[in-house]
Scaffold this motif. Structure first.
Motif, PDB file in Angstrom:
ATOM      1  N   MET A   2       0.907  -1.034   0.098  1.00 11.60           N
ATOM      2  CA  MET A   2       0.112   0.095  -0.242  1.00 11.60           C
ATOM      3  C   MET A   2       0.932   1.149  -0.063  1.00 11.60           C
ATOM      4  SD  MET A   2      -3.029  -1.018  -0.233  1.00 11.60           S
ATOM      5  CE  MET A   2      -3.930   0.510   0.352  1.00 11.60           C
ATOM      6  N   PRO A   3       0.560   2.253  -0.692  1.00 10.59           N
ATOM      7  CA  PRO A   3       1.131   3.766  -0.753  1.00 10.59           C
ATOM      8  C   PRO A   3       1.404   4.029   0.508  1.00 10.59           C
ATOM      9  CG  PRO A   3      -0.485   3.406  -2.404  1.00 10.59           C
ATOM     10  CD  PRO A   3      -0.633   2.291  -1.416  1.00 10.59           C
ATOM     11  N   LEU A   4       2.591   4.641   1.001  1.00 14.64           N
ATOM     12  CA  LEU A   4       2.962   5.531   2.150  1.00 14.64           C
ATOM     13  C   LEU A   4       2.957   7.030   1.815  1.00 14.64           C
ATOM     14  CD1 LEU A   4       5.590   3.227   3.932  1.00 14.64           C
ATOM     15  CD2 LEU A   4       2.953   3.354   4.338  1.00 14.64           C
ATOM     16  N   ILE A   5       2.329   7.717   2.469  1.00 18.59           N
ATOM     17  CA  ILE A   5       2.285   9.220   1.968  1.00 18.59           C
ATOM     18  C   ILE A   5       3.244   9.921   2.690  1.00 18.59           C
ATOM     19  CG2 ILE A   5       0.770  11.308   2.427  1.00 18.59           C
ATOM     20  CD1 ILE A   5      -1.687   9.339   2.613  1.00 18.59           C
ATOM     21  N   ILE A   6       4.153  10.516   1.873  1.00 15.41           N
ATOM     22  CA  ILE A   6       5.449  11.027   2.384  1.00 15.41           C
ATOM     23  C   ILE A   6       5.014  12.106   3.523  1.00 15.41           C
ATOM     24  CG2 ILE A   6       5.739  12.746   0.711  1.00 15.41           C
ATOM     25  CD1 ILE A   6       8.498  10.813   2.274  1.00 15.41           C
ATOM     26  N   GLU A   7       3.992  13.052   3.344  1.00 20.00           N
ATOM     27  CA  GLU A   7       3.411  13.895   4.322  1.00 20.00           C
ATOM     28  C   GLU A   7       3.267  13.543   5.640  1.00 20.00           C
ATOM     29  OE1 GLU A   7       3.523  15.587   0.203  1.00 20.00           O
ATOM     30  OE2 GLU A   7       2.594  13.670   0.964  1.00 20.00           O
ATOM     31  N   ASP A   8       2.973  12.171   5.849  1.00 22.56           N
ATOM     32  CA  ASP A   8       2.361  11.723   7.020  1.00 22.56           C
ATOM     33  C   ASP A   8       3.745  11.462   7.920  1.00 22.56           C
ATOM     34  OD1 ASP A   8      -0.173  11.751   6.468  1.00 22.56           O
ATOM     35  OD2 ASP A   8      -0.458   9.682   5.830  1.00 22.56           O
ATOM     36  N   GLN A   9       4.915  11.498   7.557  1.00 24.62           N
ATOM     37  CA  GLN A   9       6.032  10.990   8.240  1.00 24.62           C
ATOM     38  C   GLN A   9       6.066  12.000   9.430  1.00 24.62           C
ATOM     39  OE1 GLN A   9       9.942  12.420   6.698  1.00 24.62           O
ATOM     40  NE2 GLN A   9       8.817  14.019   5.347  1.00 24.62           N
ATOM     41  N   TYR A  10       6.735  11.455  10.660  1.00 22.95           N
ATOM     42  CA  TYR A  10       6.829  11.880  11.942  1.00 22.95           C
ATOM     43  C   TYR A  10       8.170  11.518  12.290  1.00 22.95           C
ATOM     44  CZ  TYR A  10       5.353   7.116  13.158  1.00 22.95           C
ATOM     45  OH  TYR A  10       5.443   5.892  13.341  1.00 22.95           O
ATOM     46  N   ARG A  11       8.537  11.970  13.525  1.00 19.48           N
ATOM     47  CA  ARG A  11       9.464  11.818  14.280  1.00 19.48           C
ATOM     48  C   ARG A  11       9.197  10.916  15.607  1.00 19.48           C
ATOM     49  NH1 ARG A  11      13.924  13.193  11.957  1.00 19.48           N
ATOM     50  NH2 ARG A  11      15.063  12.944  13.889  1.00 19.48           N
ATOM     51  N   GLU A  12      10.149  10.043  15.805  1.00 17.27           N
ATOM     52  CA  GLU A  12       9.773   9.027  17.095  1.00 17.27           C
ATOM     53  C   GLU A  12      11.176   8.623  17.642  1.00 17.27           C
ATOM     54  OE1 GLU A  12       6.072   6.356  17.122  1.00 17.27           O
ATOM     55  OE2 GLU A  12       7.727   4.882  16.846  1.00 17.27           O
ATOM     56  N   GLU A  13      11.109   8.535  18.881  1.00 14.84           N
ATOM     57  CA  GLU A  13      12.332   8.020  19.300  1.00 14.84           C
ATOM     58  C   GLU A  13      12.577   6.596  19.283  1.00 14.84           C
ATOM     59  OE1 GLU A  13      14.583   9.003  23.681  1.00 14.84           O
ATOM     60  OE2 GLU A  13      12.526   8.478  23.774  1.00 14.84           O
ATOM     61  N   TRP A  14      13.447   6.041  19.262  1.00 18.22           N
ATOM     62  CA  TRP A  14      14.087   4.501  19.148  1.00 18.22           C
ATOM     63  C   TRP A  14      15.410   4.601  19.894  1.00 18.22           C
ATOM     64  CZ3 TRP A  14      15.625   1.739  13.926  1.00 18.22           C
ATOM     65  CH2 TRP A  14      16.741   2.154  13.613  1.00 18.22           C
ATOM     66  N   ILE A  15      15.516   3.104  20.523  1.00 14.42           N
ATOM     67  CA  ILE A  15      16.691   2.429  20.963  1.00 14.42           C
ATOM     68  C   ILE A  15      17.539   2.261  19.872  1.00 14.42           C
ATOM     69  CG2 ILE A  15      17.908   1.026  22.398  1.00 14.42           C
ATOM     70  CD1 ILE A  15      14.960   0.527  23.904  1.00 14.42           C
ATOM     71  N   LEU A  16      18.728   2.863  19.703  1.00  9.72           N
ATOM     72  CA  LEU A  16      19.686   2.800  18.536  1.00  9.72           C
ATOM     73  C   LEU A  16      19.897   1.175  18.635  1.00  9.72           C
ATOM     74  CD1 LEU A  16      22.166   5.774  18.739  1.00  9.72           C
ATOM     75  CD2 LEU A  16      20.888   5.170  16.763  1.00  9.72           C
ATOM     76  N   PRO A  17      20.023   0.590  17.445  1.00  8.73           N
ATOM     77  CA  PRO A  17      20.404  -0.773  16.903  1.00  8.73           C
ATOM     78  C   PRO A  17      21.885  -0.857  17.588  1.00  8.73           C
ATOM     79  CG  PRO A  17      19.543   0.040  15.034  1.00  8.73           C
ATOM     80  CD  PRO A  17      19.626   1.119  16.137  1.00  8.73           C
ATOM     81  N   GLY A  18      22.334  -1.836  18.301  1.00  7.81           N
ATOM     82  CA  GLY A  18      23.565  -2.146  18.752  1.00  7.81           C
ATOM     83  C   GLY A  18      24.120  -3.027  17.592  1.00  7.81           C
ATOM     84  N   ALA A  19      23.448  -3.788  16.950  1.00  6.79           N
ATOM     85  CA  ALA A  19      24.312  -4.403  15.865  1.00  6.79           C
ATOM     86  C   ALA A  19      23.300  -4.615  14.620  1.00  6.79           C
ATOM     87  CB  ALA A  19      24.590  -5.937  16.316  1.00  6.79           C
ATOM     88  N   VAL A  20      23.806  -5.025  13.453  1.00 10.33           N
ATOM     89  CA  VAL A  20      23.339  -5.229  12.156  1.00 10.33           C
ATOM     90  C   VAL A  20      23.781  -6.202  11.394  1.00 10.33           C
ATOM     91  CG1 VAL A  20      24.736  -3.432  11.061  1.00 10.33           C
ATOM     92  CG2 VAL A  20      22.479  -3.927  10.011  1.00 10.33           C
ATOM     93  N   LEU A  21      23.162  -7.167  10.891  1.00  6.04           N
ATOM     94  CA  LEU A  21      23.670  -8.108   9.803  1.00  6.04           C
ATOM     95  C   LEU A  21      23.399  -7.790   8.534  1.00  6.04           C
ATOM     96  CD1 LEU A  21      24.653 -10.957   9.991  1.00  6.04           C
ATOM     97  CD2 LEU A  21      22.382 -11.921   9.816  1.00  6.04           C
ATOM     98  N   PRO A  22      24.419  -7.205   7.755  1.00  2.00           N
ATOM     99  CA  PRO A  22      24.479  -6.785   6.520  1.00  2.00           C
ATOM    100  C   PRO A  22      23.827  -7.836   5.587  1.00  2.00           C
ATOM    101  CG  PRO A  22      26.459  -6.122   7.732  1.00  2.00           C
ATOM    102  CD  PRO A  22      25.716  -7.174   8.413  1.00  2.00           C
ATOM    103  N   PHE A  23      23.147  -7.120   4.674  1.00  2.00           N
ATOM    104  CA  PHE A  23      22.647  -7.961   3.511  1.00  2.00           C
ATOM    105  C   PHE A  23      23.666  -8.818   2.808  1.00  2.00           C
ATOM    106  CE2 PHE A  23      18.854  -5.565   3.892  1.00  2.00           C
ATOM    107  CZ  PHE A  23      17.754  -6.502   3.555  1.00  2.00           C
ATOM    108  N   GLN A  24      23.572 -10.045   2.494  1.00  2.00           N
ATOM    109  CA  GLN A  24      24.827 -10.772   1.692  1.00  2.00           C
ATOM    110  C   GLN A  24      24.358 -11.119   0.288  1.00  2.00           C
ATOM    111  OE1 GLN A  24      27.752 -11.524   3.219  1.00  2.00           O
ATOM    112  NE2 GLN A  24      26.808  -9.875   4.543  1.00  2.00           N
TER     113      GLN A  24
END
Length: 367
Positions: free
Chosen positions: A98-120
């Motif tokens: 479903m389309p996401l409306i760019i005007e609906d973007q908002y800012r929200e707090e999140w706990i920063l990731p501690g690690a990432v598994l990069p795409f292979q």
């Protein structure tokens, strides 16, 4: 007015040669420019993984130094929350298309990731896996390929998970079961005569057992998001966490990042259930014997830490005759799983063909 300047996890990386956006190249540790071919090495953070102490986050709901604001869009159809990247200004929800409306973007707090598994594997490889899978489907409608096999429908998604570490100590009571065999007589008829024979039957001798177990529970993996539909299948939800890298937002460039919707507190409760299952397995191993029963277990977890991690998956969502279908490809291993439509007419004529063959066989047998 709220400060909406981009934070360190969502800064755009620009090519030093042509100014275009740099994107992460799956299977490497490099950012690459699609236009001029410039390559930039992703540097590993000096501090390594961020294992965060659990209790302060549970007490203060994550309002800690490792939290920050991030720009998000939420799908009004399935509820998934997705981080907005510069190269996805015409974004559709990766789960339900479903389309996401760019005007609906908002800012929200999140706990920063501690690690990432990069795409292979890259998008092209994921789409080849997807296409091969679709080509091999039995009883699929002929025009399925037209509906499903558009590469733009296959998007790379970093899915959020919690991992929990803890020192586990527990005392238990139960029973140890040891097998033994007894000879049991039975009667049977041989050549019209009744004879008595014996057979071996297994019995279990139970003895009381109790003890204490302890050990380190490492990286209990808990899904950190949920949607109304389009859940990542368990079949593909297996990653080699030994290949996790300390978080660097450069690995996110060119991909959609989903924000967790399952709070840390709820993830921790789920991890406690898994820790109890682990304790029961350890208790059974400690009891020994051929089989075991655990009657009670008193478990304590200490030195608890956690990480917010991001794991790679390619998602394809499309609508076929008014119904939505999802396909998922593990971004590390390439394992695929998905939903698919069936052709009524192909199945109908296949059944007719089988009935025709059976009819011919019956007629031949009667001649």
């Amino acid at each position: 007015m709220e400060d909406i300047a981009p934070k360190k996890s969502e800064l755009k990386r620009s090519c030093v040669n042509c100014g275009a956006e740099l994107l992460y190249a799956p299977g490497t540790t490099e950012l690459v420019c699609e236009y001029c071919g410039y390559q930039q090495q992703i540097e590993a953070p000096e501090e390594g993984f961020r294992e965060l102490e659990l209790k302060p986050y549970l007490d203060q709901l994550g309002s800690q130094s490792h939290s920050e604001m991030i720009t998000m869009l939420q799908c009004k159809n399935c509820g998934a929350t997705q981080h907005v990247e510069e190269n996805y200004k015409s974004l559709h929800c990766v789960y339900c298309s479903m389309p996401l409306i760019i005007e609906d973007q908002y800012r929200e707090e999140w706990i920063l990731p501690g690690a990432v598994l990069p795409f292979q594997i890259n998008q092209e490889k994921a789409h080849q896996i997807f296409k091969k899978w679709v080509d091999g489907l039995w009883f699929a409608p002929n025009n399925l390929k037209k509906a499903a096999l558009d590469p733009k429908h296959t998007k790379g998604l970093y899915s959020p998970y919690w991992t929990f570490d803890a020192q586990l100590d527990a005392s238990y009571t139960g029973q140890r079961g040891d097998y033994y065999y007894v000879s049991v007589p039975y009667t049977t008829t041989v050549n019209g005569k009744t004879v008595t024979r014996t057979r071996q039957e297994r019995r279990t001798r139970w003895t009381p057992a109790s003890g204490h177990i302890s050990g380190f529970v490492d990286d209990t993996l808990i899904k950190a998001s949920k949607q109304k539909s389009g859940q990542i299948p368990l079949k593909i939800a297996h990653w080699n966490l030994q290949l996790l890298k300390p978080f660097n937002s450069s690995y996110l460039a060119g991909f959609v990042t989903e924000k967790y919707t399952i709070p840390l507190k709820d993830g921790h409760l789920e991890s406690n259930k898994e820790a109890r299952r682990i304790a029961e397995r350890w208790a059974c191993r400690d009891i020994g014997g051929d089989t075991q029963r655990v009657s009670s277990i008193n478990m304590k977890l200490s030195n608890e830490t956690f990480k917010h991690i991001l794991l790679p998956v390619y998602v394809s969502a499309y609508v076929y005759k008014g119904k939505r279908y999802n396909f998922f490809v593990n971004g590390q291993s390439g394992i695929i799983s998905g939903q698919r439509p069936y052709s009524f007419w192909k199945i109908f004529f296949f059944v007719l063909a089988i009935l025709a063959v059976l009819t011919v066989i019956v007629i031949l047998m009667q001649q």
